[in-house]
Design an enzyme around this catalytic site. Structure first.
Site, PDB file in Angstrom:
ATOM      1  N   GLU A 345       2.985   5.585 -12.831  1.00  0.00           N
ATOM      2  CA  GLU A 345       3.290   4.161 -12.945  1.00  0.00           C
ATOM      3  C   GLU A 345       4.785   3.946 -13.167  1.00  0.00           C
ATOM      4  OE1 GLU A 345       1.788   1.086 -12.656  1.00  0.00           O
ATOM      5  OE2 GLU A 345       3.725   0.302 -13.324  1.00  0.00           O
ATOM      6  N   CYS A 417      -5.586  -4.729  -2.144  1.00  0.00           N
ATOM      7  CA  CYS A 417      -5.797  -6.177  -2.137  1.00  0.00           C
ATOM      8  C   CYS A 417      -5.232  -6.769  -0.849  1.00  0.00           C
ATOM      9  CB  CYS A 417      -5.161  -6.830  -3.361  1.00  0.00           C
ATOM     10  SG  CYS A 417      -3.402  -6.519  -3.486  1.00  0.00           S
TER      11      CYS A 417
END
Ligand code: SAH
Length: 459
Positions: A345, A417
């Site tokens: 991350e 997404c």
């Protein structure tokens, strides 16, 4: 064909992005507001090389798929463009769009794409809403005709494409009744000369946003007033009255955004009531959510999304990588499936949240590596059996996809997404992988947004 010309067309299908598609004299026409099956009068707005852009003037024969939108702001507020489309049709269209993006890739057949998983709630499903303050309310056409409705102050939502136009929202259907009651309370409370509203041009004024968050289990609320300058004293009475009226508000906060960019992100945080976090339970795990934390906006459906990922990953692994791990929700869900899970991350704050989430849930086999994935993934010299990736809308950098091919794990599980960038990235993986299954998951009823999970297996 000329700009401003009106034509009669039959809307055939929906495009990714939610517009209707029709054809006229062999030209493709995108029609904002058109529903497949509508016979409609449309006005040409733009003429492009490959298509025409039109606006719906009148529905001459409505499509049988149409239904009445329950929201009175529908058509003006950009929040949920598909409220007038039957929910089962929304699910079908989302699946079709996933199939269409994948069909541009060789040998991907429609059968691998499952039916879209419906959202447990189709209204009141959001756990977070951001409302903007304005001193210059934008009026709906019906409000223009009502002399008692004043311009001036409002606390509501943006008119799409206009960063400085905000309309009053009486009730937003995407949030629950309590959130609507909190909104109403704040709208009335701040309608008072004592409070100035931040002006986007002069950069003067105080109030910027009201952010309401909710956890479904336990049922708790957080209210965050975002201001241009610290305002904990000015907001003390508001917080006191709000807390008395709503007993399940667990947190009231003032965050400060001293920058000009109009985003509901606070750099400084002042606690006005309760705790700085609310807690949400997803599956067996509890997560603390603070004012600035990222969290999937549909809590109940997030659980279904993470379960799908876990099913596709399978169990009994030595090492799983979770790329774009955010606050570690996927890593936690996968902690029982492997000896170790390593997350990657970029944002330090998210990484800290991830470690705290592990601690809170007594998970000891997850670790997280900070930094830009393109660099950090290269440093790994162990062989994972599975890589899960959940990149932002833009998809993965081609160098990262190449790195996945080089690592060559047994399985790659891609959470996306955006079907377009997913298809682009999956295409790069197909020489070495077989696309086994795709599960579209509806996280955002009444909008065209699609979430999906792809399972790829090494050939
Ligand atoms: N999987 C998480 C969130 C994914 S959102 C969940 O389900 O909650 C995408 C995440 O990717 C964000 O947290 C973002 O900070 C991170 N990110 C975006 N670009 C990145 C990059 N180039 N390198 C590392 N992380 C990145």
């Amino acid at each position: 064909m000329k700009k401003g010309q009106e034509i009669q067309v039959r809307v055939e299908k929906l495009a990714y992005g939610g517009q209707g598609i029709a054809r006229f004299e062999n030209q493709v026409i995108f029609i904002e507001g058109g529903i497949p099956g509508d016979f409609a009068l449309a006005r040409i707005q733009k003429i492009k090389q490959n298509y025409l852009q039109a606006r719906l003037v009148k529905v001459i024969e409505p499509s049988p798929l149409r239904q009445d939108a329950p929201c009175r702001h529908f058509g003006f507020c950009g929040g949920c463009k598909w409220q007038n489309l039957d929910y089962s049709q929304q699910l079908l269209f989302k699946r079709e769009q996933v199939i269409e993006s994948l069909q541009h890739i060789a040998d991907v057949s429609a059968e691998v794409v499952h039916q879209t998983l419906p959202s447990p709630f189709i209204f009141g499903y959001r756990n977070k809403m951001e409302f903007s303050f304005t001193a210059n309310r934008w009026l709906l056409p019906e409000e223009l005709a009502q002399p008692e409705v004043k311009k001036g102050y409002a606390l509501g939502l943006h008119v799409p494409d206009f960063f400085d136009r905000v309309m009053h929202i009486e009730k937003c259907w995407l949030q629950d009744d309590t959130m609507n009651d909190i909104l109403k309370f704040a709208q009335e409370y701040f309608n008072d000369q004592r409070f100035s509203i931040f002006n986007l041009r002069s950069h003067k004024g105080l109030l910027r946003f009201l952010v309401i968050r909710k956890s479904f289990s336990p049922n708790q609320y957080m209210v965050n007033v975002v201001t241009f300058q610290p305002a904990f004293e000015a907001l003390a009475e508001f917080a006191r009255k709000l807390a008395v009226k709503f007993s399940n508000i667990a947190s009231i906060i003032n965050t400060v955004n001293p920058r000009y960019a109009q985003i509901a992100f606070g750099e400084e945080e002042h606690l006005l009531h309760g705790k700085p976090v609310i807690t949400e339970k997803i599956g067996p795990f509890e997560f603390d959510i603070s004012a600035n934390s990222f969290f999937q906006t549909n809590s109940l459906q997030a659980e279904n999304l993470y379960r799908t990922v876990r099913d596709y990953v399978g169990s009994g692994h030595q090492l799983i990588l979770d790329l774009y791990s955010g606050t570690g929700t996927i890593a936690l869900f996968l902690s029982s499936q492997a000896v170790r899970v390593v997350g990657f991350e970029l944002i330090e704050g998210a990484l800290q949240d991830a470690y705290e989430n592990c601690q809170r849930n007594k998970i000891k086999n997850c670790e997280f590596i900070a930094g830009e994935i393109r660099q950090t993934v290269l440093t790994l010299n162990e062989q994972p059996e599975v890589i899960v990736c959940d990149p932002p809308r833009g998809g993965m950098h081609p160098e990262v996809v190449k790195e996945l091919l080089r690592i060559h794990p047994e399985k790659i599980i891609y959470v996306s997404c955006n079907p377009t960038t997913m298809a682009r990235d999956v295409k790069m993986l197909l020489p070495l992988y077989r696309l086994k299954e795709v599960q579209p998951v509806d996280m955002f009823p009444h909008t065209y947004h699609i979430e999906l999970v792809v399972k790829l297996e090494r050939m």
